[in-house]
Motif scaffolding. Structure first.
Motif, PDB file in Angstrom:
ATOM      1  N   LEU A 129      -8.582 -31.457  56.047  1.00  0.00           N
ATOM      2  CA  LEU A 129      -7.759 -30.384  56.614  1.00  0.00           C
ATOM      3  C   LEU A 129      -8.572 -29.509  57.562  1.00  0.00           C
ATOM      4  CD1 LEU A 129      -4.942 -28.684  56.064  1.00  0.00           C
ATOM      5  CD2 LEU A 129      -6.558 -27.199  54.896  1.00  0.00           C
ATOM      6  N   ALA A 158      -8.991 -26.303  58.915  1.00  0.00           N
ATOM      7  CA  ALA A 158      -8.513 -24.938  58.666  1.00  0.00           C
ATOM      8  C   ALA A 158      -8.722 -24.059  59.899  1.00  0.00           C
ATOM      9  CB  ALA A 158      -9.224 -24.344  57.465  1.00  0.00           C
ATOM     10  N   PRO A 200       1.132 -17.682  60.907  1.00  0.00           N
ATOM     11  CA  PRO A 200       1.894 -18.025  59.693  1.00  0.00           C
ATOM     12  C   PRO A 200       0.964 -18.250  58.496  1.00  0.00           C
ATOM     13  CG  PRO A 200       2.339 -19.576  61.499  1.00  0.00           C
ATOM     14  CD  PRO A 200       1.259 -18.678  61.964  1.00  0.00           C
ATOM     15  N   ASN A 201       1.527 -18.353  57.311  1.00  0.00           N
ATOM     16  CA  ASN A 201       0.740 -18.634  56.107  1.00  0.00           C
ATOM     17  C   ASN A 201      -0.043 -19.925  56.287  1.00  0.00           C
ATOM     18  OD1 ASN A 201       3.447 -17.248  54.598  1.00  0.00           O
ATOM     19  ND2 ASN A 201       1.430 -16.593  53.988  1.00  0.00           N
ATOM     20  N   SER A 242      -2.498 -20.476  58.304  1.00  0.00           N
ATOM     21  CA  SER A 242      -2.914 -20.780  59.680  1.00  0.00           C
ATOM     22  C   SER A 242      -4.420 -20.609  59.876  1.00  0.00           C
ATOM     23  CB  SER A 242      -2.144 -19.898  60.662  1.00  0.00           C
ATOM     24  OG  SER A 242      -2.328 -18.542  60.340  1.00  0.00           O
ATOM     25  N   GLY A 243      -5.111 -20.062  58.881  1.00  0.00           N
ATOM     26  CA  GLY A 243      -6.573 -19.995  58.980  1.00  0.00           C
ATOM     27  C   GLY A 243      -7.145 -18.598  59.192  1.00  0.00           C
ATOM     28  N   THR A 281      -7.688 -16.033  56.994  1.00  0.00           N
ATOM     29  CA  THR A 281      -8.715 -15.694  56.007  1.00  0.00           C
ATOM     30  C   THR A 281      -9.950 -16.561  56.203  1.00  0.00           C
ATOM     31  OG1 THR A 281      -7.051 -14.976  54.416  1.00  0.00           O
ATOM     32  CG2 THR A 281      -9.197 -15.575  53.528  1.00  0.00           C
ATOM     33  N   GLU A 316      -5.107  -8.352  55.239  1.00  0.00           N
ATOM     34  CA  GLU A 316      -3.799  -7.969  54.680  1.00  0.00           C
ATOM     35  C   GLU A 316      -3.895  -6.715  53.819  1.00  0.00           C
ATOM     36  OE1 GLU A 316      -1.200 -10.995  53.469  1.00  0.00           O
ATOM     37  OE2 GLU A 316      -1.931 -12.426  54.955  1.00  0.00           O
TER      38      GLU A 316
END
Ligand SMILES: Nc1ncnc2c1ncn2[C@@H]1O[C@H](COP(=O)(O)OP(=O)(O)OP(=O)(O)O)[C@@H](O)[C@H]1O
Ligand SMILES: [Mg+2]
Lengths: 319, 244
Positions: B16, B18, B37-38, B40-41, B43, B165
């Motif tokens: 994957l 990231a 979006p959730n 998406s990298g 963090t 966040e």
């Protein structure tokens, strides 16, 4: 200085003074020997707690560092070194071992550290037994001048020094960092605290103090097999004392060591056969029902009494 | 010279990707908004900048120096602080002790613990947690813990602060307060990267916005430019948000 600090300081001075004066009014060797054992366990438990309690790293091989201290100090001392140099060497060699095993083991997370220290202790136990199979006895000229008093005072000095180091370490910046690493290593690192360096420091100090206690033992004991101080029993007795007293506090290991050694001796005298079983059960009960050890029990009792006294006071004006 | 410069950064977890070949530049004193979006990298990108993850390729330069692959505590010592999306408080420490760790290990550290405590109380006051100074972190609410983490990061006196966040879960009134707090932090000479899902907050705060999607940077610009970018609208925002 706050009133509380003055009280604590006065208490510390009083306890040390009483211990220093003990040989003046206690003449029985067996009692002094018992006191030596208590002081030895105070030192071992406090030194284990620096790493196990404050840094949260469970060392299952504390006997290795204690044993190395006895081995190095005994042979250098009997080889003609002055006592202080032998004790210093006995304290320093365990530090080297601690750094060699700590550096890789701390990098790997999880149980590697516990397993690594356990393995080290077992390997040393067997190696020493093979390499020095004969009992090490004090030569005649040492025996001729053997007196118990200097031994007792050495144990007292080592115990006081160890507790003192533990106290000043945990009250310092480094102590705060050490506990932060224990609590949440990611967060600690994000604030600039190196987890690895702090754990190594705690391990080094812990090993130094265990080795120093080993040196005192080497100076004290008339005759023993060199592998005896490496026996796992030393590690587990030490850990029991810490857990019974309460981990991660300065006072906990002291209380635990005193309680553990005295109760164990008492049981061994009264119920020779079953004392290990009884003690095992006692230990399990403490760990299960008082995870904070005797210290936690005491503070619970105190707050219970305190709240009762308060509610009584509150009830008075109404009544 | 860019304050923070990220070049060709790439990170994969197994198969994957990231983060894929991401470039980023940040000027001192700015607030950079990072959205996507959730998964998406976002963090992951913060973890790469702060040394919590090592990149497979690419570099991170901070104030002209290459900090790629530096141990995370050393990145912190260079003046980059962060908070965590899932809070990581020292639970058995009081709020004050939590902040003190930052104050004794950060930039211009306090000379002793007493001074650290004094300065930490001031920082707790800044995030409105002064009355909780002696409460254990485990007894704080999630929102209080987030502010505690912010206080702890501020206590290191960072030059660059990364917030992951920080505002999620806040109601509109609280979001307004949080935005005010972040502006104050910016005004105290701290550069920020702010990861948020709340588009209104990002638009209101950021000098520039970067949009990630599936590990790639798909847009960059002022908040208005980004909101009008058709690709961004398609991937992430949806029409409704940007028409207002
Ligand atoms: N340590 C890890 N190991 C394996 N996969 C990971 C790891 N960290 C992140 N990922 C994966 O990488 C991708 C990016 O994750 P990341 O957490 O960076 O997303 P994000 O943009 O922060 O999402 P969110 O908005 O949900 O916080 C996701 O698919 C995630 O599952
Ligand atoms: Mg995230």
């Amino acid at each position: 200085m706050s009133a509380k600090r003055i009280t604590v300081l006065a208490l510390v001075v009083a306890v040390v003074a009483v211990l220093a004066a003990l040989p003046l009014f206690v003449k029985k060797d067996s009692t002094i020997n018992l006191a030596c054992l208590v002081l030895l366990y105070v030192a071992l438990a406090s030194s284990w707690n620096i790493l196990g309690g404050y840094a949260g790293q469970t060392n299952l091989g504390h006997a290795a560092f204690f044993g190395l201290g006895t081995l190095v100090a005994r042979f250098t001392w009997l080889g003609g070194w002055p006592l202080w140099a032998a004790l210093l060497a006995g304290a320093c060699v365990p530090v080297i071992f601690a750094l060699i095993i700590g550096a890789p083991a701390f990098r790997l997370k999880g149980a590697y550290f516990a397993i690594g220290t356990l393995a080290l202790a077992q390997v040393l136990y067997v190696t020493v037994a093979n390499k020095w199979p004969l009992i090490t006895s004090l030569p005649a000229r040492y025996l001729a001048t053997y007196r118990l008093m200097p031994r007792y005072y050495l144990f007292l000095a080592v115990a006081v020094f160890t507790v003192g180091v533990a106290y000043f370490l945990v009250k310092s910046r480094l102590g705060l960092g050490l506990m932060a690493v224990r609590e949440e290593e990611d967060a600690a690192e994000s604030l600039g605290v190196s987890g690895l360096r702090h754990k190594l420091l705690a391990f080094g100090v812990s090993a130094f103090l265990a080795g120093l206690a080993g040196g005192a033992f080497a100076f004290y004991h008339v005759g023993y097999y060199p592998q005896f101080p490496f026996s796992p029993a030393w590690t587990f007795d030490t850990m029991m004392a810490v857990y019974i007293g309460g981990t991660g506090t300065v006072v906990g290991p002291i209380i635990g060591a005193v309680f553990y050694v005295l109760v164990k001796e008492l049981l061994a005298l009264k119920v020779v056969e079953a004392h290990l079983i009884i003690f095992g059960i006692l230990f399990i009960l403490v760990v299960l029902f008082l995870p904070g050890g005797l210290l936690e029990a005491w503070s619970k009792i105190r707050s219970a009494l305190g709240s009762r006294a308060k509610s009584r006071k509150a009830a008075l004006p109404a009544g | 010279m860019a304050f923070l410069k990220v070049q060709g950064l790439t990170k994969s977890f197994g198969g994957l990707m990231a983060i894929r070949d991401v470039d980023l530049e940040l000027q001192q004193g700015q607030i950079l908004g990072l959205i996507g979006p959730n998964g998406s990298g976002k963090t992951t990108l913060l973890n790469l900048i702060t040394g919590f993850l090592k990149p497979n390729a690419g570099t991170v330069h901070f104030m002209g120096e290459n900090i790629t692959g530096l141990p995370r505590f050393k990145v912190s010592q260079r003046g980059i602080a962060r908070t965590f999306q899932l809070t990581k408080a020292f639970l058995d420490f009081t709020a004050l002790e939590n902040v003190m760790v930052g104050r004794v290990y950060g930039q211009q550290p306090a000379k002793n613990l007493a001074q650290a405590a004094e300065e930490s109380l001031e920082i707790l006051d800044r995030v409105d947690l002064l009355d909780k100074a002696h409460v254990k972190a485990r007894n704080l609410t999630l929102m209080q813990r987030k502010r505690l983490e912010l206080a702890r990061a501020l206590a290191t006196k960072p030059r660059l602060l990364l917030l992951d966040e920080f505002m999620s879960g806040l109601n509109p009134g609280e979001t307004e307060d949080a935005m005010q707090l972040i502006r104050q932090i910016r005004d105290s000479q701290v550069t920020l990267i702010v990861v948020e899902h709340i588009v209104k907050a990002i638009v209101g705060l950021s000098d520039r916005v970067v949009v990630l999607n599936m590990g790639e940077k798909i847009a960059e610009g002022t908040p208005v430019q980004v909101c009008e970018d058709p690709h961004v609208i398609e991937c992430y925002l949806g029409k409704a948000v940007c028409l207002k």
